[in-house]
Design an enzyme around this catalytic site. Sequence first.
Site, PDB file in Angstrom:
ATOM      1  N   ASP A 126      68.987  20.643  62.942  1.00 56.62           N
ATOM      2  CA  ASP A 126      68.540  19.746  64.002  1.00 56.62           C
ATOM      3  C   ASP A 126      67.237  19.079  63.583  1.00 56.62           C
ATOM      4  OD1 ASP A 126      67.366  18.739  66.464  1.00 56.62           O
ATOM      5  OD2 ASP A 126      68.704  20.067  67.569  1.00 56.62           O
ATOM      6  N   HIS A 175      71.445  17.597  65.863  1.00 60.40           N
ATOM      7  CA  HIS A 175      71.160  17.457  67.298  1.00 60.40           C
ATOM      8  C   HIS A 175      72.203  16.602  68.022  1.00 60.40           C
ATOM      9  CE1 HIS A 175      68.230  17.968  70.548  1.00 60.40           C
ATOM     10  NE2 HIS A 175      68.375  16.695  70.884  1.00 60.40           N
ATOM     11  N   SER A 181      69.606  18.985  75.066  1.00 59.05           N
ATOM     12  CA  SER A 181      68.277  18.490  74.738  1.00 59.05           C
ATOM     13  C   SER A 181      67.382  18.444  75.991  1.00 59.05           C
ATOM     14  CB  SER A 181      68.397  17.124  74.064  1.00 59.05           C
ATOM     15  OG  SER A 181      67.176  16.742  73.474  1.00 59.05           O
TER      16      SER A 181
END
Length: 291
Positions: free
Chosen positions: A237, A269, A160
């Site tokens: 996600d 995610h 991320s």
Amino acid sequence: MSDVEASGDVPGLEVLAHHACFDGSLRFVRHHSDALGVPATFGVFLPKEALAGQKVPVIHVLAGLTATQETFLIKANALRFAAEHGIALVAPDTSPRHTGIEGEDDVYDLGSGAGFYIDATSAPWSRHYRMETYIGEELPALTERLYALDGTRRGIMGHSMGGMGALIQALKYPGRWKTVSAFAPICHPSTIPWGQKAFDAYFGGDPAKWRSCDPTLLLRSGHTHPSTILVDQGLMDQYLADLCPDALEGAAKEGKQALELRRHAAYDHSYWFVQSFIADHLTHHARGLSA
């Protein structure tokens, strides 16, 4: 403890925790950071080869928003595969902490836990929020002094916000990092609310400075890495629209950057996603770092 850990030669150095793990050693260490101007904490996994004094390859692993130096090492299930490959892992915190900057603890996406792995240029953030320098220069130099790590065989990966940080480091400083990979990275931060909020604060609203901290724009401006970049992205996600993997893919194609972007149906995610493909990433790095 290593000889240097025990010597007292590193200012403010303190081993906070020490665990045997996969025949190696997992440690969490605090030290004074010149780059950040405050104490900083990192985690390090040393495989058995490093404990025996053999210099080993190393991967720096960068976690995402709200995480700490523990998050990737605990949640990614990377240590067992690092041990199998004889590779060390170094995990920095995601930002400076306890700097005294007003508001640094008020929201999850700016300040504490949200350093974005960049060097801020605008007050009050510029005094301490210098994570690009910390993870690119100070932390590798320190850990390679403390432990049997081979700085010529150094890779970087992240998740991320950390995936964004890994891509920025690899594209801007390809000589520092031999391999690079990312899970669900923020690929085009200058076009999304997360990035714009952080960049407005850290760079004082100067859009020109965004270009050096946006992986897609770095590729478009001619920055490349000599290795193949591995990226995994889940199609379930919840942040997919903000991560912009298609933009990264397009910029890589335009800039002739080798990129393996793998899209996975049903994955979100979370670190359950990271765990599912972490073995592939360690193999990717192991191959590149042994070449």
